[in-house]
Design a protein around this motif. Structure first.
Motif, mmCIF file in Angstrom:
data_model
loop_
_atom_site.group_PDB
_atom_site.id
_atom_site.type_symbol
_atom_site.label_atom_id
_atom_site.label_comp_id
_atom_site.label_asym_id
_atom_site.label_seq_id
_atom_site.Cartn_x
_atom_site.Cartn_y
_atom_site.Cartn_z
ATOM 1 N N GLY A 1 26.973 44.642 63.673
ATOM 2 C CA GLY A 1 26.714 45.103 64.676
ATOM 3 C C GLY A 1 26.985 46.054 65.167
ATOM 4 O O GLY A 1 27.734 47.155 64.315
ATOM 5 N N THR A 2 26.578 46.706 66.359
ATOM 6 C CA THR A 2 26.880 47.874 66.696
ATOM 7 C C THR A 2 27.302 47.678 68.508
ATOM 8 O O THR A 2 27.466 46.758 69.452
ATOM 9 N N ILE A 3 28.200 48.856 68.657
ATOM 10 C CA ILE A 3 28.680 48.380 70.087
ATOM 11 C C ILE A 3 28.994 50.302 71.045
ATOM 12 O O ILE A 3 28.530 51.580 70.027
ATOM 13 N N GLN A 4 27.846 49.925 71.622
ATOM 14 C CA GLN A 4 28.298 51.635 72.871
ATOM 15 C C GLN A 4 29.220 51.719 74.302
ATOM 16 O O GLN A 4 29.340 50.680 74.379
ATOM 17 N N VAL A 5 29.692 52.464 74.457
ATOM 18 C CA VAL A 5 30.300 52.164 75.364
ATOM 19 C C VAL A 5 29.960 53.878 76.878
ATOM 20 O O VAL A 5 28.792 54.492 76.187
ATOM 21 N N HIS A 6 29.761 53.477 78.531
ATOM 22 C CA HIS A 6 29.236 54.331 78.850
ATOM 23 C C HIS A 6 29.915 53.609 80.577
ATOM 24 O O HIS A 6 30.597 53.154 80.098
ATOM 25 N N SER A 7 30.406 54.790 81.096
ATOM 26 C CA SER A 7 31.095 55.044 82.382
ATOM 27 C C SER A 7 29.984 56.308 83.191
ATOM 28 O O SER A 7 30.064 56.990 83.108
ATOM 29 N N ALA A 8 29.877 56.063 83.797
ATOM 30 C CA ALA A 8 29.500 56.547 85.210
ATOM 31 C C ALA A 8 28.878 55.980 86.661
ATOM 32 O O ALA A 8 28.867 54.554 86.757
ATOM 33 N N SER B 1 18.906 39.428 67.147
ATOM 34 C CA SER B 1 19.930 40.157 67.712
ATOM 35 C C SER B 1 20.152 39.527 68.826
ATOM 36 O O SER B 1 18.659 39.441 69.869
ATOM 37 N N PHE B 2 21.339 39.571 69.131
ATOM 38 C CA PHE B 2 21.648 39.334 70.866
ATOM 39 C C PHE B 2 22.418 40.513 71.788
ATOM 40 O O PHE B 2 22.963 41.228 70.754
ATOM 41 N N TRP B 3 22.748 40.440 72.673
ATOM 42 C CA TRP B 3 23.376 41.519 73.129
ATOM 43 C C TRP B 3 25.102 40.559 74.260
ATOM 44 O O TRP B 3 24.127 39.995 74.994
ATOM 45 N N ILE B 4 25.605 41.542 74.142
ATOM 46 C CA ILE B 4 27.207 41.565 74.729
ATOM 47 C C ILE B 4 27.359 42.296 75.766
ATOM 48 O O ILE B 4 28.085 43.281 75.037
ATOM 49 N N ALA B 5 27.583 42.165 76.831
ATOM 50 C CA ALA B 5 28.210 43.304 77.699
ATOM 51 C C ALA B 5 28.999 42.628 77.914
ATOM 52 O O ALA B 5 29.349 41.695 79.331
ATOM 53 N N ILE C 1 27.073 45.162 73.264
ATOM 54 C CA ILE C 1 27.176 45.419 71.710
ATOM 55 C C ILE C 1 25.896 44.646 71.775
ATOM 56 O O ILE C 1 25.379 43.571 71.866
ATOM 57 N N GLN C 2 25.518 44.892 70.432
ATOM 58 C CA GLN C 2 24.758 44.330 69.593
ATOM 59 C C GLN C 2 24.440 43.626 68.251
ATOM 60 O O GLN C 2 25.312 44.020 67.041
ATOM 61 N N LEU C 3 24.584 42.646 68.317
ATOM 62 C CA LEU C 3 24.788 41.322 66.976
ATOM 63 C C LEU C 3 23.494 40.628 66.571
ATOM 64 O O LEU C 3 23.164 40.737 67.723
ATOM 65 N N PRO C 4 23.336 40.094 64.953
ATOM 66 C CA PRO C 4 22.389 39.350 64.895
ATOM 67 C C PRO C 4 23.059 38.084 65.110
ATOM 68 O O PRO C 4 24.082 37.990 65.357
ATOM 69 N N ILE C 5 22.112 37.371 65.491
ATOM 70 C CA ILE C 5 21.631 35.937 65.464
ATOM 71 C C ILE C 5 22.579 35.129 64.676
ATOM 72 O O ILE C 5 23.127 34.054 65.002
ATOM 73 N N SER C 6 22.216 35.740 63.494
ATOM 74 C CA SER C 6 22.823 34.835 62.432
ATOM 75 C C SER C 6 22.857 36.054 61.401
ATOM 76 O O SER C 6 22.431 36.612 60.702
ATOM 77 N N LEU C 7 24.618 35.478 60.839
ATOM 78 C CA LEU C 7 25.433 36.909 59.836
ATOM 79 C C LEU C 7 24.874 36.606 58.632
ATOM 80 O O LEU C 7 24.809 35.681 58.463
ATOM 81 N N SER C 8 24.034 37.443 57.941
ATOM 82 C CA SER C 8 23.917 37.063 56.345
ATOM 83 C C SER C 8 24.900 38.297 55.587
ATOM 84 O O SER C 8 25.022 39.061 55.735
ATOM 85 N N LEU C 9 25.527 37.258 55.159
ATOM 86 C CA LEU C 9 26.932 37.530 54.006
ATOM 87 C C LEU C 9 26.020 37.873 53.001
ATOM 88 O O LEU C 9 25.191 36.825 52.147
#
Length: 281
Positions: free
Chosen positions: A257-264, A204-208, A272-280
């Motif tokens: 993938g998944t997405i989360q939001v935080h505010s403080a 996995s990898f992350w985008i913030a 966002i967490q995503l797979p390095i390689s998408l399995s179709l």
């Protein structure tokens, strides 16, 4: 004086929209609890409301164009007409895309992307916008991140929409940080894009995307709802369809993938967490 457009009889419009939604499988928007009709009717009411405003602007602009002799006003009304038309097209395109994502009929094609080059290119127009608004945009992509195999279209929509929102809600001199990494503990950072190790062995990898603006906690559960807009949040009067974050969530899920939001503490973070390689299939 120009007249404001009024849909005098909404019944035919409503009936056609309901029939279209059912035919296209919009059952996916409602739970299987006998409330499908209520859910669709509420959704149709919202669509009609969202369509009416730009249509009214378009009609008024056309009427004013027909009567004005002033060249400067003529240009102003043309620009208003174009903006309303663009908004209407964007709204319809977003609704169609959301429908296809909901029913899992949105086509997905994968390709290998080198994010070290690709992410800065996506961020470039937002860097120009941020500079115009005296915002500070920082972009950092882990140099050791391997190539990823995902949908270029879906990933571009996700990153662009999150940067667009960050620009919309960040005040002058505020920071916007876009960071891509493959080390899970960096996902917990909230206000700095720091140097250092950014890679773990994993799939996995992350985008913030983080920006210097805080969203009240009571609004956070609604951010991914269709047509939801944070009250009094659009300081730049940028506008939008209210579907952007709904689409972001669906595109992320489409890419497994998944997405989360935080505010403080004066910051809002979308991670966002995503797979390095998408399995179709």
């Amino acid at each position: 004086m120009a007249k404001i457009l009024v849909i005098e009889d909404e019944k035919p419009v409503r009936m056609n929209l309901v029939a279209m939604l059912k035919a296209e499988g919009f059952q996916a928007i409602a739970p299987e609890d006998g409330q499908l009709g209520v859910q669709i009717d509420a959704f149709v009411n919202t669509i009609i409301h969202e369509l009416r405003s730009p249509l009214a602007t378009m009609k008024m602009s056309i009427e004013l164009l027909q009567t004005t002799q002033n060249s400067q006003r003529h240009l102003f009304y043309l620009e208003a007409l174009q903006a309303a038309c663009n908004h209407e097209v964007e709204l319809i395109d977003n609704l169609l895309n959301l429908q296809r994502l909901e029913t899992q009929t949105f086509p997905i094609e994968t390709e290998t992307l080198h994010l070290q080059d690709w992410i800065p290119a996506i961020a470039e127009p937002f860097a120009i916008r941020a500079q115009q608004r005296q915002q500070i945009l920082q972009v950092r992509v882990c140099a050791e991140l391997p190539p990823v195999t995902l949908s270029r279209f879906s990933l571009e929509r996700v990153v662009s929409e999150l940067l667009n929102n960050a620009c919309k809600y960040t005040p002058p001199h505020g920071k916007i940080i876009l960071e891509v990494f493959q080390k899970q503990d960096k996902a917990l950072r909230t206000n700095e894009a720091s140097d250092g190790a950014c890679i773990d062995q994993g799939a996995s990898f992350w985008i913030a995307v983080r920006n210097e603006a805080e969203i009240p906690a009571s609004f956070l559960p609604h951010l991914f709802d269709r047509f939801y807009r944070v009250p009094n949040g659009d300081r730049w009067q940028q506008g939008g369809t209210g579907l952007g974050l709904s689409l972001v969530k669906k595109f992320v899920e489409q890419m497994q993938g998944t997405i989360q939001v935080h505010s403080a503490e004066g910051w809002t973070s979308f991670v966002i967490q995503l797979p390095i390689s998408l399995s179709l299939p």
